[in-house]
Design a protein around this motif. Structure first.
Motif, PDB file in Angstrom:
ATOM      1  N   ARG A   1      -5.079   9.215 -12.853  1.00  0.00           N
ATOM      2  CA  ARG A   1      -5.174   8.576 -13.589  1.00  0.00           C
ATOM      3  C   ARG A   1      -6.600   8.698 -14.063  1.00  0.00           C
ATOM      4  NH1 ARG A   1      -2.795   2.119 -13.700  1.00  0.00           N
ATOM      5  NH2 ARG A   1      -1.711   3.236 -12.094  1.00  0.00           N
TER       6      ARG A   1
ATOM      7  N   GLY B   1       0.046  10.414  -7.706  1.00  0.00           N
ATOM      8  CA  GLY B   1      -0.523   9.845  -7.321  1.00  0.00           C
ATOM      9  C   GLY B   1      -0.670   8.347  -8.335  1.00  0.00           C
ATOM     10  N   ASP B   2      -1.291   7.686  -7.807  1.00  0.00           N
ATOM     11  CA  ASP B   2      -1.637   5.950  -8.751  1.00  0.00           C
ATOM     12  C   ASP B   2      -3.258   7.142  -9.178  1.00  0.00           C
ATOM     13  OD1 ASP B   2       0.074   4.342  -8.815  1.00  0.00           O
ATOM     14  OD2 ASP B   2      -0.231   3.032  -7.187  1.00  0.00           O
ATOM     15  N   ASN B   3      -3.948   7.173  -8.271  1.00  0.00           N
ATOM     16  CA  ASN B   3      -5.139   8.087  -9.187  1.00  0.00           C
ATOM     17  C   ASN B   3      -5.630   8.323  -9.463  1.00  0.00           C
ATOM     18  OD1 ASN B   3      -5.927   5.724  -6.499  1.00  0.00           O
ATOM     19  ND2 ASN B   3      -5.908   7.288  -4.944  1.00  0.00           N
TER      20      ASN B   3
END
Length: 734
Positions: free
Chosen positions: A500, A496-498
């Motif tokens: 990173r 998911g995007d988190n």
């Protein structure tokens, strides 16, 4: 004298369009067996070729015996659609003096006939010392290994058939064909070699196998070193066959001229054992429904005991009545009864029929639920729960879980997997649960062991394993109830995007917690449990983002005998152990390999398998191992942790992943060793001993200030880390 081999093959079934009814000259009995139509002896006495029997003299010539092809007939049941026959016993005998092996292996083929072997009433039974026999059926294979040895801790006991001297396997479905084989190389272990057994020299040793009626077998220890099993049964054992008329359903058959339910008071029922149907007399009648006048009225007033209404009973066709003989109180009331009686009677009949229908349907549903509950091991589970009073394990009803999930609404689906679909649910007390509807279990053995396995899983108490709260067994496919974990799966977290913003320390912590859970299952659960499907989507994250391993409710218990590891476990592409793909042997090292792939996901941020990428980069493990081999590890490491992590630490984690992904399972570390290594690396990250700029004096100073426990921990690291320490110390001494 034992026959060398024997077989029965029945040719294609004949179906005649003409109505065949037995004549007066057709025998009604052969020996002790009543011959009832549709069965018959002689020309035009049976409904078709399948039901034609022979009546031959016995070997002593003093009596007669009914036969179907090469199988003696013991009894016939029209009501249940069953016939009892004698089945051959297969054997493997070894001459102890010269090692010669004699085989008698049964081959029975009832394909395209009216008969099938009953799965509910027969078992595949093997008797003997160290005897391995297996049976190839119409669609599956059953095997049974009977062990008995003076070197065994177990001893054969009369009446006990649990694998020592005797073993039994249930049939998983009705069969029309089977063949028995023996494994002549069963003495795989010198301790169990039959030459070591205390049997008189030069005496033949025999092992036996047969499909036979369950309640007609009782094990005796004399069967192990004598021919008593063969002698007691005369080379034959009873077996129960299901039969049905025709090969069509009742709806189709009733429109044809050869419809077998000939009596006016007969009813047709579709066969549950295969194609075809059965006939029976309607309620209140008895006899043979396959004959025109075969179903006769039952005189309830004469045959019932006790009588329904003594002195007042009147028999009627298919029923009886109890008329009231008391005089009416007045002519007026009698007139009223004559007027209102028929109307009231009709209403009462309608109410009675409706109530009876509802009661019958409710009873049917209750019986179905009871059947499923027993099939899935519910009685064993309840017994175990009563013995383990401290066990926090619940038996849920179907109604409870249906209400909790809003009738299993698609909006409540949390995920789908190879073992079932998981739904979010809310109980009456407001607590959240996760309900998994498992995939269908076809094996009867799976169903019987389900309750015991669920209880064992319920005893697992580890903070990094999702807690199994209970199960529902009164449905066709069992449902499991787990604690609800709110923050989704590790797969969603990584990809998911988190992700990173997640540092290496957090990734290592999640890996450590997952490894601790698997190490617990492998090394401290009793008995050990193999997960079988370790992947990032089966690792959940709670409200504090702590890892919890899930979806091991359908895993297998590790058996004590490694030969029992052969199984067909459903794995996931990208995570599946390549050694298992070759051997179909699931071990604890299979879980280690799958965990190694999860560790790669945490290091690289990439999916385990990507169909959209180039062919040579689709498998993450292959891409990683190739990069390690050519010294380009950093090409596959996640860019988001390169800048804030020491290279040596990334190399250590990568080396651990490489060991987990070794193609040879024996060379992979155990999960407890993997957990220990991750624990040490996590602690070093919390107290780093290598300064960011690798200044020698600062490094030496820091080493001198470390506590003894940390120094001991550093000493346990692998060679590459020790080399870095030595190099640092040498540089600091210059």
């Amino acid at each position: 004298m034992l026959p060398l081999c024997f077989s029965l093959t029945v040719k294609l079934r004949f179906q005649s369009n003409a109505v065949v009814l037995p004549g007066p000259s057709c025998p009604k009995k052969c020996g002790d067996v009543d011959i009832e139509f549709p069965f018959g002896i002689g020309a035009d006495c049976a409904i078709d070729h399948d039901f034609k029997l022979d009546c031959n003299k016995t070997t002593d010539g003093h009596s007669y015996e009914a036969w179907y092809s090469d199988m003696p007939v013991l009894n016939i049941s029209l009501l249940h659609g069953q016939v009892w026959m004698k089945n051959y016993i297969s054997y493997m005998c070894t001459n102890r003096s010269n090692g010669t092996i004699f085989l008698g292996q049964t081959y029975l083929d009832l394909s395209n006939t009216a008969f099938t072997f009953s799965a509910d009433l027969n078992k595949f039974t093997v008797v003997g010392m160290n005897t391995l026999a297996y049976m190839i059926g119409s669609t599956y294979v059953l095997g049974c290994l009977s062990l008995s040895s003076p070197y065994d801790n177990s001893t054969a006991q009369d009446g006990s058939c649990t694998g020592v001297g005797c073993c039994q396997v249930e049939l998983t479905s009705n069969m029309s064909y089977y063949r028995v084989y023996f494994n002549e190389d069963v003495n795989f272990d010198e301790r169990y070699n039959t030459s070591n057994l205390s049997i008189r020299d030069n005496k033949d040793y025999c092992g036996y196998a047969a499909m036979m009626q369950i309640d007609k077998f009782k094990f005796h220890t004399t069967y192990l070193n004598t021919s008593a099993f063969w002698d007691d049964h005369g080379g034959h054992v009873p077996v129960i066959l299901n039969w049905a008329v025709g090969n069509e359903s009742c709806d189709v058959a009733s429109t044809k001229s050869d419809y077998a339910c000939r009596s006016n008071y007969s009813v047709c029922t579709d066969s549950t054992s295969g194609p075809g149907y059965l006939c029976s007399c309607t309620e209140g009648y008895k006899g043979n429904p396959y004959l025109s006048d075969g179903c006769q009225d039952i005189d309830e007033c004469a045959e019932n005991d006790p009588l329904p209404c003594p002195g007042h009973c009147k028999n009627t066709p298919g029923n009886f009545s109890c008329p009231d003989q008391k005089p009416s109180s007045s002519s007026h009331s009698g007139t009223m009864l004559q007027v209102l009686g028929p109307s009231v009677g009709i209403v009462l009949v309608v109410i009675a029929v409706t109530c009876a229908y509802l009661i019958i349907e409710r009873k049917k549903l209750a019986n179905i639920k009871k059947k499923y509950f027993q099939q899935h091991g519910g009685m064993v589970l309840l017994q175990e729960i009563s013995l383990k009073k401290g066990a926090s394990f619940s038996i849920f009803t179907e109604a409870e879980l249906t209400e909790a999930t809003n009738k299993f609404d698609d909006k409540n689906i949390l995920g789908r997997g190879g073992h079932g679909t998981v739904y979010r649910g809310t109980l009456h007390d407001g607590s959240l649960i996760a309900v998994k509807r498992c995939v269908s279990m076809t094996s009867e053995q799976q169903k019987k062991e389900f309750g015991r396995e669920m209880l064992i899983l319920s005893q697992i108490n580890h903070k990094n394993i999702v807690k199994l709260l209970g199960c529902c067994l009164e449905v066709e496919v069992p449902m499991l109830v787990y604690e609800f974990i709110p923050n989704g799966t590790l797969f969603q977290f990584i990809h998911g995007d988190n992700y990173r913003h997640v540092p290496l320390s957090t990734r290592l912590r999640v890996a450590l917690e997952s490894a601790l859970a698997l190490a617990y299952l492998h090394s401290w659960a009793s008995p050990p449990i193999l997960h079988g499907d370790v992947k990032s989507s089966n690792i959940l994250l709670d409200e504090n983002y702590e890892a919890k391993v899930s979806d091991f409710g359908a895993s297998i218990l590790a058996p004590a005998d490694k030969s029992q590891f052969m199984t067909l476990v459903q794995g996931t592409c990208g995570y599946l152990d390549p050694e298992y793909m070759q051997t179909c042997q699931l071990t604890d090292k299979s879980d280690v390999y799958s965990f190694g792939v999860v560790l790669l996901e945490l290091l690289t941020g990439k999916m385990a398998f990507n169909l959209e990428g180039p062919e040579n980069e689709r498998s993450l493990s292959i891409r990683f191992l190739s990069a390690m081999k050519v010294g380009k590890l950093m090409d596959v490491i996640d860019d988001r942790i390169k800048s804030d992590s020491d290279v040596w630490l990334l190399e250590e984690v990568a080396e651990l992943a490489r060991q987990c992904l070794d193609m040879v399972g024996e060379r992979r570390p155990a999960m407890r060793d993997v957990a220990d290594k991750l624990d040490r690396l996590s602690k070093i990250m919390q107290h780093p001993w290598v300064p960011p700029k690798h200044d020698p004096e600062e490094m030496e100073s820091l080493l001198g200030e470390l506590p003894v426990a940390s120094l001991e921990m550093i000493s346990t690291l692998n060679f590459s880390m020790e080399k870095r320490i030595v190099q640092g110390l040498m540089e600091s001494g210059r």
